[in-house]
Design a protein around this motif. Structure first.
Motif, PDB file in Angstrom:
ATOM      1  N   VAL A 935       0.809  -1.216   0.000  1.00  0.00           N
ATOM      2  CA  VAL A 935       0.000   0.000   0.000  1.00  0.00           C
ATOM      3  C   VAL A 935       0.843   1.266   0.000  1.00  0.00           C
ATOM      4  O   VAL A 935       0.477   2.260  -0.602  1.00  0.00           O
ATOM      5  N   THR A 936       1.962   1.251   0.666  1.00  0.00           N
ATOM      6  CA  THR A 936       2.817   2.425   0.796  1.00  0.00           C
ATOM      7  C   THR A 936       4.267   1.986   0.836  1.00  0.00           C
ATOM      8  O   THR A 936       4.601   1.061   1.582  1.00  0.00           O
ATOM      9  N   PRO A 937       5.139   2.585   0.043  1.00  0.00           N
ATOM     10  CA  PRO A 937       6.568   2.248   0.167  1.00  0.00           C
ATOM     11  C   PRO A 937       7.048   2.495   1.589  1.00  0.00           C
ATOM     12  O   PRO A 937       6.573   3.393   2.276  1.00  0.00           O
ATOM     13  N   VAL A 955       9.592  -2.291   8.874  1.00  0.00           N
ATOM     14  CA  VAL A 955      10.113  -3.404   8.089  1.00  0.00           C
ATOM     15  C   VAL A 955       8.962  -4.084   7.350  1.00  0.00           C
ATOM     16  O   VAL A 955       7.997  -4.534   7.969  1.00  0.00           O
ATOM     17  N   TYR A 956       9.050  -4.107   6.028  1.00  0.00           N
ATOM     18  CA  TYR A 956       8.127  -4.916   5.221  1.00  0.00           C
ATOM     19  C   TYR A 956       8.726  -6.318   5.148  1.00  0.00           C
ATOM     20  O   TYR A 956       9.878  -6.495   4.723  1.00  0.00           O
ATOM     21  N   ILE A 963       3.784  -5.957   7.851  1.00  0.00           N
ATOM     22  CA  ILE A 963       4.617  -4.834   8.288  1.00  0.00           C
ATOM     23  C   ILE A 963       4.916  -5.022   9.767  1.00  0.00           C
ATOM     24  O   ILE A 963       3.998  -5.196  10.570  1.00  0.00           O
ATOM     25  N   ASN A 964       6.181  -4.998  10.121  1.00  0.00           N
ATOM     26  CA  ASN A 964       6.602  -4.995  11.519  1.00  0.00           C
ATOM     27  C   ASN A 964       7.165  -3.615  11.853  1.00  0.00           C
ATOM     28  O   ASN A 964       8.091  -3.148  11.188  1.00  0.00           O
ATOM     29  N   VAL A 965       6.616  -2.971  12.851  1.00  0.00           N
ATOM     30  CA  VAL A 965       7.107  -1.675  13.303  1.00  0.00           C
ATOM     31  C   VAL A 965       7.768  -1.890  14.660  1.00  0.00           C
ATOM     32  O   VAL A 965       7.106  -2.282  15.629  1.00  0.00           O
ATOM     33  N   ASP A 999      13.507  -9.375   3.357  1.00  0.00           N
ATOM     34  CA  ASP A 999      12.725  -8.266   3.889  1.00  0.00           C
ATOM     35  C   ASP A 999      13.467  -6.951   3.663  1.00  0.00           C
ATOM     36  O   ASP A 999      14.621  -6.936   3.220  1.00  0.00           O
ATOM     37  N   THR A1000      12.812  -5.848   3.984  1.00  0.00           N
ATOM     38  CA  THR A1000      13.435  -4.553   3.720  1.00  0.00           C
ATOM     39  C   THR A1000      14.581  -4.238   4.681  1.00  0.00           C
ATOM     40  O   THR A1000      15.252  -3.218   4.514  1.00  0.00           O
ATOM     41  N   ASP A1001      14.830  -5.095   5.676  1.00  0.00           N
ATOM     42  CA  ASP A1001      16.020  -4.940   6.518  1.00  0.00           C
ATOM     43  C   ASP A1001      17.146  -5.860   6.056  1.00  0.00           C
ATOM     44  O   ASP A1001      18.143  -6.053   6.753  1.00  0.00           O
TER      45      ASP A1001
END
Length: 1069
Positions: A935-937, A955-956, A963-965, A999-1001
């Motif tokens: 939904v959102t970068p 983190v996506y 999504i993990n925040v 993942d994005t990390d």
């Protein structure tokens, strides 16, 4: 286009072309534009200030052409280039205006939402103290450490600090950062450039400039302060053949000044040191833009140094307990990025100084119009730099600037800093009102320090002639004096001194015009222009050459011969003598720059007794408030410049007053004053450091196999662990186990003792799995402390079956070593501990196959606890205290829920639930949202949260389905550093297994001193959209040629994995 008189001849040439541009003989490009008047267009559009360096070069070629036809053709083409460049300029201006408007709207929206969350706005009377009167936590510091206003006050303050032992670490420019420790151990770091204590090669390249001298002098000054025990300046070790051997020395001790009274307090390891950390290419000196992929390696090396030095200092001054830094101070973007990671790994406060900021540089480069945004990023890695600066705002408690202008015009461009919201948050903290998880770093203006001990202002007969006489012979004149005075007809007149490079931004031509057109000023004074060094003007860069040529033409125009000096050469050592000459003639120093970020030359001039005339734009405003030794002018107002100079030169009483004010107040810019203010800011920070008792957590590696080591672990009451078999918030929160001081209550201590002892009895009755080769009588807690190597499985597979197969192949590749007990495993994943338990059961694994579990993208850390009556997993609560810094908690959760609702509202036409908050999967330190589609970068969500002063790591994961925040300083890579700090698990003995994507990390797992094995064919189908909308490409942060990274072939069988491990030297062939 100031200072370019070639414009006149160019306009004349265009006029010579006449109406021919409009006939059929004109070029097709120009005829297609219809009635085009190059003269009018040039005057109206181009002369407004566009960078014309390339055009000037073309004009020189055109003017040198003899053939009129060829000359006119060149000029016609030049007109077309002007139109094209001006069109680009207008386009860039439009894009910039749109960006600024969008930024303004986003900031206003974020400010409104933050204010609404905090339930109230602030009235004018609730704005709180001025920024200089509040500490980072909103506490007033008035009277706590008063500003030093005299030498006596400095001595009094120094005597109060003698009992302290500070350890300070500085990390230099471009990885420039300072790590300070009260007790007192200080670190400073600076990654790029060449740094040594003596004979600094300033100007050798763009990375070895004045900031090198600044950081070295800061280290010296801090090392000389009372109470500071040790200062370490960390930089890169360079052993390249094209640089001096001294840059390859691991350690260099700096000579300290003014230590006569404190020699009795010097210890074995005290003083100031340059410590060079090896990272990046071992035998190659590279520019700062290429260092980004190697920053994790520097962080790991610096972390190792800090831990070792903390133990050493603990033995010397800490009573056997480690002496941890009290703060880490990063200088420049790359050092700030490193400081944030090191601060998180050590759980100590962080400070930051930007020096030069990426967003401001990006705007300037775009305005020049020479490079596109993509080209700028390729050349300067500017987006990686900006993201690093945003991270420093997330992690820093204090941001130190040289001037107020840097705050108001540069830092406010960043998502993570809003002056209005910062004032509101500070006022709420001061009134002890909740900020609902919002944090903003404190901005502190601390001007750079200078050395004044060698400066002796002339107090003699400055009204007399410069020459001596028989009764009072003078010392030999410095060589630079006659070099300047030869220009003057009357060398007795007061000297107006300007010292700046020949750059249009320095506004030297306006100064010459002001001097030339003011007859009274010409009659009273001479003008000296020190415009750098030059040989032939034609050999200078075109921009600098145009300034010098303009100055020479203006001198001729106003017939200023005999009144203006412009020497071609001077040495750096001549600058003090130039100041002395100007002061001896009762002269004035002027800085007429359009904008001056700080104005160090103004302070230097004041130290020699020179009043100042300076621009009102930038740092001189702050300097004038402190020194009160001159006048401020509008650099665009020629008459204002002339009037200010005439006033100071003509009014001897005003001149004397300004001179004396400068001499009286100059000590406020000294290094001792800088360091005192600096240390007082650090003292205002809430101290943070590792909470466990390090002496109880283990000693040398040789002690780990002793039977007593297990007993020591069991009886360690400071070990804050909780047994759990689920990942709910009750198992991950620490509020119920820690009191207000962060310690265990008496009742909880008893419960914890019983739980650990129960686990010990259970594990001693039941032998470990035979295939792991462990014996019950030699077991220690946790088991990973005894491993020779730790294999971290950090594969972000799309499905569990792929992950199960990959783990089995890894296990099979080292089956022999696993049986011997020399290898332990850690599972690092975005899953919760409950999901991990289910995964292990479905894959046929036992929890004891792994020594630890890094869960929820690095926000939870569990250890396996086989045989326990309370469960198979134990959570490390001290890890929570390690990462909870600036965690938004409930305020962050509410904002995220509101964001999810807004996304759903935008997609109201669809019945699909695109994003759903998951209470079941969320924990106290990880908020989880399930996604049906992206939904959102990630960069946009992080930006929206930063604008509202919410600091976290987004983190996506799981192929974009979740999504993990998590806390801003939590991550899977940081969890590995925690294991090193907490349990002494060497990072060099770790091997991280990753897939081709993740993942994005993902990028954080590939750098550092640990080894990495990339499994080809694993995680290769990860959603490309996860990384498509990144702020910067992965190539900017991943060292693909690193010797610590090995790639398997397609398929990643156990034999291929073993082959990769053998290449990395992890196992024997």
């Amino acid at each position: 286009m100031a200072g370019n008189d070639w414009i006149n001849s160019y306009l004349e040439a265009i006029l010579d072309v006449g109406p021919g541009l409009d006939d059929a003989k004109s070029s097709l490009l120009l005829r297609e534009r219809g009635r085009f008047s190059p003269t009018r267009y040039f005057v109206e559009e181009v002369i407004t200030g566009f960078d014309e360096t390339d055009l000037h070069r073309s004009w020189v070629k055109a003017a040198a052409t003899r053939s009129p036809q060829e000359r006119n053709t060149r000029l016609e083409n030049m007109c077309w280039r002007i139109w094209n460049l001006a069109r680009q300029k207008k386009q860039l201006e439009g894009e910039l205006a749109q960006t600024n408007a969008k930024r303004h709207i986003e900031r206003e929206r974020g400010r409104r939402e933050a204010t609404a969350d905090m339930s109230e706005d602030l009235s004018e009377g609730e704005k709180g103290d001025a920024p200089s009167d509040l500490s980072t936590h909103g506490e007033s510091i008035r009277g706590r450490l008063p500003r030093i206003n005299s030498a006596d006050a400095m001595e009094a303050w120094a005597s109060q600090q003698k009992g302290k032992k500070l350890y300070i670490v500085l990390i230099r420019h471009e990885l420039k950062f300072i790590l300070l420790v009260f007790k007192y151990y200080n670190y400073a770091c600076s990654l790029h450039g060449l740094i040594r204590g003596e004979s600094m090669e300033l100007g050798r390249d763009s990375d070895t400039g004045g900031q090198v001298k600044y950081v070295v002098e800061l280290a010296r000054a801090l090392g000389s302060m009372p109470g500071v025990y040790r200062v370490d300046l960390l930089t890169r070790q360079v052993s390249a053949p094209d640089v001096d051997w001294s840059y390859g020395e691991p350690t260099e001790m700096l000579t300290l000044r003014n230590l006569e009274d404190d020699e009795d307090e010097m210890g074995e390891s005290s003083g100031a040191y340059i410590v060079r950390i090896p990272f990046g290419p071992k035998d190659k000196y590279i520019e700062k833009e290429l260092l980004w992929p190697h920053i994790p390696e520097f962080v790991d090396g610096a972390l190792s140094h800090v831990i070792q030095m903390s133990k050493v200092l603990g033995e010397q001054v800490g009573g056997g307990k480690p002496v941890w830094p009290v703060a880490i101070h990063g200088h420049y973007a790359d050092a700030g990025d490193s400081a944030a990671l090191l601060s998180g790994a050590l759980n100590v406060p962080m400070l930051f100084t930007g020096h030069s900021l990426g967003r401001d540089k990006l705007d300037q480069l775009l305005k020049q119009g020479r490079l596109s945004r993509e080209e700028i990023n390729t050349t300067y890695k500017i987006m990686r730099r900006i993201e690093a600066e945003e991270l420093t705002l997330d992690a820093s408690e204090i941001v130190i600037t040289s001037t107020r202008q840097e705050i108001e015009q540069q830092w406010r461009l960043y998502d993570g800093f809003d002056p209005v919201l910062e004032r509101k948050l500070r006022a709420r903290i001061r009134r002890n009102v909740s900020c609902y998880g919002r944090f903003m770093p404190r901005m502190a203006v601390i001007p750079p320090g200078m050395e004044f001990h060698h400066i002796v202002p002339h107090d003699g007969d400055i009204d007399g002639e410069i020459e001596g006489n028989d009764d009072h012979p003078t010392t030999p004149e410095p060589p630079i004096w006659p070099e300047i005075m030869r220009f003057f007809t009357n060398s007795r007149k007061p000297m107006i001194l300007a010292l700046a490079r020949a750059d249009p931004k320095k506004n030297i031509t306006t100064l010459v015009k002001a001097f030339g057109e003011c007859r009274p000023l010409r009659e009273l004074a001479n003008l000296t222009l020190i415009m750098g060094n030059r040989d032939e003007i034609d050999e200078m860069p075109s921009t600098n050459a145009s300034v010098v040529l303009s100055v020479l033409k203006l001198i001729d125009k106003y017939d200023l011969y005999g009144q203006v000096a412009y020497p071609k050469h001077h040495k750096q050592a001549d600058v003090p003598d130039i100041y002395r000459l100007a002061a001896k003639t009762k002269g004035v120093f002027i800085n007429p720059a359009f904008i001056e970020p700080f104005g160090l030359t103004l302070i230097e001039a004041a130290a020699y007794g020179l009043p100042m005339v300076a621009t009102k734009n930038g740092g001189p405003v702050d300097i004038h408030k402190v020194l009160d030794n001159g006048l401020l002018i509008d650099p665009h107002d020629q008459q204002s410049i002339a009037n200010a100079l005439l006033k100071l030169v003509a009014d001897k009483q005003l001149w004397a007053k300004c001179r004396q004010n400068g001499l009286n107040n100059i000590h406020l810019f000294s290094w001792p004053e800088h360091c005192k203010t600096y240390l007082s800011r650090i003292a205002a920070c809430k101290p943070r450091h590792p909470q466990w008792q390090q002496s109880d957590d283990g000693g040398d590696a040789s002690d780990l196999d002793s039977p007593g080591d297990s007993l020591r672990d069991i009886n360690d009451i400071s070990l804050n662990l909780k047994f759990s078999m689920d990942g709910d918030k009750g198992a991950s929160g620490n509020d119920s186990y820690l009191d207000s001081e962060g310690n265990l209550g008496d009742g909880n201590k008893i419960k914890l003792e019983n739980a650990v002892m129960a686990w010990s009895r259970g594990s001693s009755k039941e032998s470990r799995r035979s295939d792991r080769g462990e014996q019950s009588q030699g077991s220690v807690f946790p088991a990973l402390r005894r491993r020779k190597h730790i294999f971290v499985i950090a594969l972000d597979c799309d499905d569990n079956s792929s992950l199960v197969e990959a783990i089995r192949q890894i296990f099979a590749s080292v089956e022999k070593e696993t049986t011997q007990g020399s290898i332990g495993f850690i599972l690092s994943t975005s899953l919760t501990i409950t999901e991990i338990e289910s995964f292990l059961a479905s894959g046929g694994f036992n929890p004891s196959d792994f020594d630890a579990f890094i869960c929820n993208s690095g926000s939870e850390l569990y250890y396996s606890a086989p045989g326990s009556e309370d469960g198979q997993f134990v959570v490390d609560f001290y890890y929570h205290s390690h990462i909870e810094y600036r965690w938004g908690g409930e305020g962050l959760r509410k904002t995220l829920v509101r964001w999810a609702s807004s996304v759903m509202e935008k997609k109201a036409d669809s019945d699909e639930h695109i994003i759903i908050p998951s209470e079941q999967l969320s924990t106290d330190y990880c908020y989880v949202f399930k996604l049906q589609r992206l939904v959102t970068p990630v960069k946009e969500l992080r930006k929206a949260l930063r604008i509202q002063a919410l600091r976290c790591h987004v983190v996506y994961c799981q192929n974009g389905s979740r999504i993990n925040v998590i806390p801003v300083l939590a991550s899977r890579s940081q969890a590995l550093r925690y294991l090193y700090v907490r349990w002494g698990v060497e990072l060099t003995n770790m091997v991280v297994f990753t897939g081709e994507s993740g993942d994005t990390d993902y990028e954080g797992l590939l750098g550092g001193v640990h080894k990495t094995v990339v499994l080809k064919g694993v995680c290769s189908s990860a959603n490309s959209l996860l990384h498509l909308n990144r702020s910067y490409p992965l190539s900017d942060v991943i060292a693909t040629d690193s010797p610590n990274v090995s790639y398997t072939t397609q398929g990643s069988s156990s034999s291929e994995i073993r082959s990769s491990l053998q290449k990395l030297g992890c196992i024997k062939a």
